[in-house]
Motif scaffolding. Structure first.
Motif, PDB file in Angstrom:
ATOM      1  N   SER A  51      -1.707 -21.071   9.989  1.00 35.63           N
ATOM      2  CA  SER A  51      -1.814 -19.745  10.590  1.00 35.63           C
ATOM      3  C   SER A  51      -3.276 -19.377  10.758  1.00 35.63           C
ATOM      4  N   PHE A  52      -3.533 -18.497  11.706  1.00 32.93           N
ATOM      5  CA  PHE A  52      -4.857 -17.941  11.941  1.00 32.93           C
ATOM      6  C   PHE A  52      -4.737 -16.442  11.753  1.00 32.93           C
ATOM      7  N   SER A  53      -5.669 -15.865  10.993  1.00 29.09           N
ATOM      8  CA  SER A  53      -5.642 -14.424  10.735  1.00 29.09           C
ATOM      9  C   SER A  53      -7.049 -13.870  10.790  1.00 29.09           C
ATOM     10  N   THR A  54      -7.147 -12.599  11.169  1.00 23.92           N
ATOM     11  CA  THR A  54      -8.436 -11.917  11.182  1.00 23.92           C
ATOM     12  C   THR A  54      -8.584 -11.101   9.897  1.00 23.92           C
ATOM     13  N   LYS A  55      -9.788 -10.592   9.665  1.00 22.25           N
ATOM     14  CA  LYS A  55     -10.105  -9.858   8.439  1.00 22.25           C
ATOM     15  C   LYS A  55      -9.121  -8.706   8.216  1.00 22.25           C
ATOM     16  N   GLY A  56      -8.640  -8.615   6.974  1.00 20.39           N
ATOM     17  CA  GLY A  56      -7.735  -7.533   6.606  1.00 20.39           C
ATOM     18  C   GLY A  56      -6.263  -7.837   6.806  1.00 20.39           C
ATOM     19  N   VAL A  57      -5.940  -8.952   7.444  1.00 25.83           N
ATOM     20  CA  VAL A  57      -4.531  -9.303   7.642  1.00 25.83           C
ATOM     21  C   VAL A  57      -3.928  -9.716   6.309  1.00 25.83           C
ATOM     22  N   ILE A  58      -2.838  -9.051   5.956  1.00 19.28           N
ATOM     23  CA  ILE A  58      -2.060  -9.424   4.772  1.00 19.28           C
ATOM     24  C   ILE A  58      -0.773 -10.065   5.253  1.00 19.28           C
ATOM     25  N   ARG A  59      -0.527 -11.230   4.745  1.00 18.93           N
ATOM     26  CA  ARG A  59       0.763 -11.895   4.942  1.00 18.93           C
ATOM     27  C   ARG A  59       1.463 -11.709   3.600  1.00 18.93           C
ATOM     28  N   ALA A  60       2.456 -10.832   3.593  1.00 25.86           N
ATOM     29  CA  ALA A  60       3.038 -10.293   2.351  1.00 25.86           C
ATOM     30  C   ALA A  60       3.576 -11.359   1.414  1.00 25.86           C
ATOM     31  N   ILE A  61       4.295 -10.929   0.428  1.00 26.61           N
ATOM     32  CA  ILE A  61       4.860 -11.837  -0.567  1.00 26.61           C
ATOM     33  C   ILE A  61       6.155 -12.417   0.010  1.00 26.61           C
ATOM     34  N   HIS A  62       6.073 -13.660   0.467  1.00 30.34           N
ATOM     35  CA  HIS A  62       7.211 -14.330   1.100  1.00 30.34           C
ATOM     36  C   HIS A  62       7.736 -15.447   0.210  1.00 30.34           C
ATOM     37  N   TYR A  63       9.008 -15.769   0.398  1.00 23.56           N
ATOM     38  CA  TYR A  63       9.634 -16.875  -0.340  1.00 23.56           C
ATOM     39  C   TYR A  63      10.951 -17.237   0.322  1.00 23.56           C
ATOM     40  N   GLN A  64      11.512 -18.363  -0.075  1.00 24.42           N
ATOM     41  CA  GLN A  64      12.835 -18.821   0.353  1.00 24.42           C
ATOM     42  C   GLN A  64      13.690 -18.921  -0.904  1.00 24.42           C
ATOM     43  N   ILE A  65      14.960 -18.606  -0.807  1.00 21.31           N
ATOM     44  CA  ILE A  65      15.847 -18.633  -1.972  1.00 21.31           C
ATOM     45  C   ILE A  65      16.899 -19.733  -1.837  1.00 21.31           C
ATOM     46  N   GLY A  66      17.573 -19.988  -2.963  1.00 19.81           N
ATOM     47  CA  GLY A  66      18.693 -20.923  -2.983  1.00 19.81           C
ATOM     48  C   GLY A  66      18.293 -22.345  -2.633  1.00 19.81           C
ATOM     49  N   GLU A  67      19.193 -23.021  -1.942  1.00 24.38           N
ATOM     50  CA  GLU A  67      18.966 -24.431  -1.606  1.00 24.38           C
ATOM     51  C   GLU A  67      17.800 -24.624  -0.645  1.00 24.38           C
ATOM     52  N   HIS A  68      17.331 -23.561  -0.036  1.00 27.97           N
ATOM     53  CA  HIS A  68      16.212 -23.648   0.912  1.00 27.97           C
ATOM     54  C   HIS A  68      14.885 -23.196   0.295  1.00 27.97           C
ATOM     55  N   THR A 123      -6.816 -11.962   4.341  1.00 25.70           N
ATOM     56  CA  THR A 123      -8.030 -12.564   4.875  1.00 25.70           C
ATOM     57  C   THR A 123      -9.231 -11.699   4.511  1.00 25.70           C
ATOM     58  N   LEU A 124     -10.192 -12.313   3.818  1.00 26.92           N
ATOM     59  CA  LEU A 124     -11.390 -11.607   3.372  1.00 26.92           C
ATOM     60  C   LEU A 124     -12.562 -11.801   4.340  1.00 26.92           C
ATOM     61  N   SER A 125     -12.586 -12.924   5.039  1.00 30.67           N
ATOM     62  CA  SER A 125     -13.659 -13.210   5.998  1.00 30.67           C
ATOM     63  C   SER A 125     -13.270 -12.666   7.369  1.00 30.67           C
ATOM     64  N   ASP A 126     -14.163 -12.779   8.339  1.00 29.31           N
ATOM     65  CA  ASP A 126     -13.866 -12.291   9.693  1.00 29.31           C
ATOM     66  C   ASP A 126     -12.601 -12.919  10.260  1.00 29.31           C
ATOM     67  N   SER A 127     -12.361 -14.183   9.916  1.00 28.47           N
ATOM     68  CA  SER A 127     -11.126 -14.857  10.300  1.00 28.47           C
ATOM     69  C   SER A 127     -10.883 -15.997   9.320  1.00 28.47           C
ATOM     70  N   ALA A 128      -9.662 -16.506   9.311  1.00 27.01           N
ATOM     71  CA  ALA A 128      -9.319 -17.620   8.428  1.00 27.01           C
ATOM     72  C   ALA A 128      -8.218 -18.455   9.054  1.00 27.01           C
ATOM     73  N   GLU A 129      -8.346 -19.740   8.865  1.00 22.30           N
ATOM     74  CA  GLU A 129      -7.322 -20.713   9.264  1.00 22.30           C
ATOM     75  C   GLU A 129      -6.693 -21.200   7.960  1.00 22.30           C
ATOM     76  N   PHE A 130      -5.405 -20.929   7.801  1.00 23.45           N
ATOM     77  CA  PHE A 130      -4.676 -21.194   6.561  1.00 23.45           C
ATOM     78  C   PHE A 130      -3.682 -22.318   6.805  1.00 23.45           C
ATOM     79  N   PHE A 131      -3.611 -23.271   5.871  1.00 24.50           N
ATOM     80  CA  PHE A 131      -2.766 -24.451   6.042  1.00 24.50           C
ATOM     81  C   PHE A 131      -1.906 -24.641   4.801  1.00 24.50           C
ATOM     82  N   TYR A 132      -0.619 -24.978   5.017  1.00 30.46           N
ATOM     83  CA  TYR A 132       0.211 -25.276   3.858  1.00 30.46           C
ATOM     84  C   TYR A 132       1.294 -26.291   4.159  1.00 30.46           C
ATOM     85  N   LYS A 133       1.562 -27.074   3.115  1.00 32.48           N
ATOM     86  CA  LYS A 133       2.617 -28.074   3.137  1.00 32.48           C
ATOM     87  C   LYS A 133       3.822 -27.488   2.400  1.00 32.48           C
TER      88      LYS A 133
END
Length: 181
Positions: A51-68, A123-133
């Motif tokens: 994902s790409f985000s600009t400063k101040g963007v919060i991507r809330a507390i997310h999760y998947q439940i159960g078998e997923h 995001t604390l910087s002007d922008s951020a590129e976030f990566f996850y497996k």
């Protein structure tokens, strides 16, 4: 690579060995054998997200439940974020507790988040590129979330409330006590 378990059992901060010279730098960001040995479990990642985000963007507390449910290995490719992990395992002694750690392109730290945890970042910087497996495929019917400003979690996002940018969906997430776990 150095693996440090956090106060949330099974959740690790990873710090790679970075080799620098006059040309620049090199580091191994992921090696399955080293990773599995470092966390003491075998994880098979099946999906990468970015994902790409600009400063101040919060991507809330997310999760998947159960078998997923998903375990994640997260890092920042560009910029700086405050990464937050919340223990949502009802039988855990750290249920409802969280850790917050700065991840950036300069410190190259990563966080391993096991199944049963919620995850978010700002995001604390002007922008951020976030990566996850992820070790499981995304399933819309299994997604859950908790609003970023839940008073019982009391997360210090290190950003002024009037500077926060969140999606309409994230602004309407429930508090922890009303979340579908």
């Amino acid at each position: 690579m150095t693996f440090t378990e956090t106060k949330l059992k099974g959740c690790f901060v990873l710090e790679p060995d970075v080799f620098k010279d006059k040309r620049g730098s090199f580091f191994e960001s992921y090696n399955k054998q080293v990773f599995d040995e470092g966390i003491g479990a075998e994880i098979n990642f099946v999906q990468d997200n970015q994902s790409f985000s600009t400063k101040g963007v919060i991507r809330a507390i997310h999760y998947q439940i159960g078998e997923h449910a998903q375990a994640k290995l997260v890092r920042v490719l560009q910029g700086e974020v405050l990464d937050v992990v919340v223990d949502l395992r009802k039988d855990s002694i750290t249920f409802g507790q969280h850790i917050a750690i700065e991840l950036s392109d300069s410190n190259k730290k990563q966080v391993f988040i096991p199944r049963g945890f919620g995850h978010g970042f700002v995001t604390l910087s002007d922008s951020a590129e976030f990566f996850y497996k992820c070790d499981n495929y995304y399933n819309k019917s299994s997604e859950g979330g908790i609003i970023y400003n839940d008073p019982t979690l009391n997360i210090d996002w290190r950003i002024e409330p009037d500077k926060i940018k969140a999606s309409e969906r994230d602004l309407n997430l429930p508090i922890l006590s009303e979340a579908r776990l």
